[in-house]
Scaffold this active site. Structure first.
Site, PDB file in Angstrom:
ATOM      1  N   SER A 292       6.192   0.227  -7.790  1.00 54.71           N
ATOM      2  CA  SER A 292       5.727   1.775  -8.320  1.00 54.71           C
ATOM      3  C   SER A 292       6.423   2.610  -7.574  1.00 54.71           C
ATOM      4  O   SER A 292       6.722   2.746  -6.413  1.00 54.71           O
ATOM      5  CB  SER A 292       4.302   1.826  -8.288  1.00 54.71           C
TER       6      SER A 292
ATOM      7  N   TYR B 157      -2.944   1.845  -3.472  1.00 51.73           N
ATOM      8  CA  TYR B 157      -1.933   1.425  -4.498  1.00 51.73           C
ATOM      9  C   TYR B 157      -0.547   1.722  -4.152  1.00 51.73           C
ATOM     10  O   TYR B 157       0.012   0.661  -4.098  1.00 51.73           O
ATOM     11  CB  TYR B 157      -2.612   2.228  -5.753  1.00 51.73           C
TER      12      TYR B 157
END
Length: 578
Positions: free
Chosen positions: A166, A180
């Site tokens: 990501s 995350y």
């Protein structure tokens, strides 16, 4: 079904009759990738546990739903309602897939969960079980799948693996989800190290997509957006990510290995890994003591601009051999006598640090790391908070800094992998635990600052002598960047919480001198505040600063298929890297 053919006649993204496993294939990007691979002629095993976005068990038949879509379009697919965190089930699925279809040619690991903080500042409120769950799915699940699939692929001489990372673990940070971002940086770091050492015919790359998924929606809601007013129609949609994933999974793309590609549907970017932009000698008389004087003219501008500022006029006067503290970046240490809590199990290094901080006016206290593994995350997080609280309560001078020295390499020599992919995977066995250890003390520090309003510096030192250690060091750097982007009582007179990260990549005792002096400067010198979140490294005979991962080149697709022209763009961009 056949491969996709464009107007000029060449076939795009050949996967016909290849056997693919797509994790997270029940929804979002994973479902669209499953459908696209089947459209191009692959046999797709859709792996999805049917859990919710936070990993909560819902028992949804999401894998079967994707299979029905594929079959309705004339494709071939089977459902596998299991979790990537179930190692036995994943190994069994790989074996069953090979036995049933004769091979396993493609793996796309799109499975993921997200857990945003429930209240308050993200750095202070991400729970221990959230950290453990995110690392367990994004990093642990990927490692499990790699360990199961790679032996089959290397034996067959063919394989394509596409991990999913990501942008918030790379060029950007996530103030709402430091866990995350850290997990996704670890996936990218693993990809960069694993790809180049795999045998011919087997390629591992990673895709960094951005699309209007449930994960994005929940993130916006967690940040305070009204879900009734959200309109994400202008963003790329999940189906727009499928062509890039299919290209990475194709026969033609085997030339590219160990790379991270960002996709926004109409754009494709090659993400460059952290690259060295400044280096400073640590050998020789007085070199270590002069490190502080280099922060303002050399390291800080390079970090701010993400490039070397050298190559023209000299940036600093000749460095004299002077004691630390008397010739720091601005001529003095932070005002007043303060205390530094040194966390770690390396007592000799802690003693060296205490001696280095004394001239700066700092006293030191010691504490164990307190986190032993992912199964003990809650206990470790609680121990960190209690340990920091005790140190603050018993330090008359006032707690000004915390140094966390933690990593598997610190207590057991991981060593280099020797170019063996099996050794690289094995070295990552303790990576999640290392990240958790640093996360525990980071959260404890954030809570301390939020509760007391007092400024605090945290310096994370990650021993990184093995591939797993280097992945952990990158993940912890991403953690520090996310925390620094989270406002916790910053004012003109109180900088709040500042976090730094150092990747210790030298096994030589002599290089501890440079490491200790660097850490002491980060703790005590005012001007080193500009290095918060920098990618700092200590290597044999020198220390340096690396630029953050960032796009090296971007191809604007304008509706065109990915194919030979985009490969040519990527080859040209990769040429300087060899």
């Amino acid at each position: 079904m056949s491969g996709v053919t464009c107007r000029s006649g060449w076939e795009v993204g050949r996967v016909r009759d290849r056997v693919a496993i797509v994790t997270g294939g029940g929804g979002g990007i994973g479902a669209e990738v499953s459908v696209e691979l089947a459209r191009r002629g692959a046999i797709v095993v859709v792996l999805d546990s049917g859990d919710g976005l936070r990993g909560e068990p819902l028992g949804e038949r999401s894998a079967e739903r994707t299979v029905r879509r594929i079959e309705a379009a004339g494709g071939r697919a089977v459902a596998a309602p299991i979790s990537v965190t179930d190692a036995d089930a994943v190994r069994g699925l790989v074996a069953e897939t090979v036995a049933r279809f004769g091979s396993l040619d493609v793996v796309v690991n799109a499975a993921g969960i997200v857990r945003f903080p429930r209240i308050g500042d993200a750095a202070a409120e991400v729970a221990a079980d959230d950290w453990a769950a995110l690392l367990g799915v994004h990093l642990g699940g990927y490692l499990t799948l790699l360990a199961a699939a790679l032996p089959r692929m290397t034996a067959a001489g063919y394989g394509r693996i596409v991990g999913v990372t990501s942008g918030v673990g790379l060029a950007r940070t996530s103030v709402d989800g430091p866990a995350y971002g850290s997990a996704k940086r670890a996936v990218a770091a693993l990809t960069w190290q694993l790809g180049p050492v795999l045998p011919a015919g087997v390629a591992v790359n990673a895709l960094s997509p951005i699309a209007a998924t449930r994960m994005v929606t929940e993130g916006l809601v967690a940040a305070g957006a009204d879900p009734r007013g959200l309109d994400l129609s202008a963003m790329p949609q999940p189906e727009h990510m499928a062509p890039a994933a299919a290209r990475l999974a194709s026969e033609e793309f085997g030339w590219c290995r160990g790379r991270v590609l960002f996709s926004a549907g109409s754009e494709l970017s090659l993400i460059a890994p952290p690259r060295l932009v400044e280096a400073v000698a640590t050998g020789g008389a007085g070199a270590a003591a002069a490190l502080g004087a280099l922060a303002r003219p050399v390291l800080a501008p390079a970090h701010a601009q993400q490039r070397s500022t050298g190559g023209s006029n000299p940036r600093s006067a000749p460095l004299a051999a002077v004691p630390p503290g008397s010739a720091g970046p601005s001529g003095s240490a932070e005002p007043g006598v303060r205390a530094c809590l040194v966390v770690g199990d390396d007592r000799a290094l802690a003693d060296q640090l205490a001696a280095a901080l004394a001239p700066w006016g700092y006293t030191t206290a010691a504490a164990p790391v307190g986190v032993t593994g992912t199964d003990d995350a809650a206990t470790g997080f609680a121990a960190a908070e209690q340990g920091l609280g005790r140190a603050a309560a018993t330090t008359a001078a006032g707690l000004g800094a915390v140094v966390v020295i933690h990593g598997a390499d610190a207590t057991s020599p991981g060593g280099e992998s020797g170019g063996d992919w099996r050794a690289i995977l094995a070295s990552h066995a303790g990576t999640a635990a290392t990240i958790l250890g640093h996360a525990a003390w980071s959260r404890a520090a954030a809570r301390h600052v939020a509760a007391t309003g007092r400024a605090l510096r945290v310096v994370h030192v990650v021993p990184a002598l093995s591939p797993g250690g280097r992945s952990a060091a990158q993940a912890v750097t991403q953690l520090a960047r996310s925390v620094n982007d989270t406002p916790i009582i910053p004012t003109a007179s109180n900088p709040g919480l500042l976090e730094f990260a150092v990747s210790a990549e030298s096994p030589h005792p002599a290089d501890r001198v440079g490491l200790v002096e660097l850490v002491a400067s980060l703790v005590a010198a005012p001007d080193t505040a500009a290095l918060a979140g920098a990618e700092l490294v200590v290597r044999p005979g020198w220390l340096g600063l690396r630029a953050h991962p960032a796009p090296a080149v971007t191809a604007s697709l304008a509706g065109a298929e990915l194919g030979p022209w985009t490969d040519d763009v990527l080859r040209d961009a990769l040429a300087p890297f060899g």
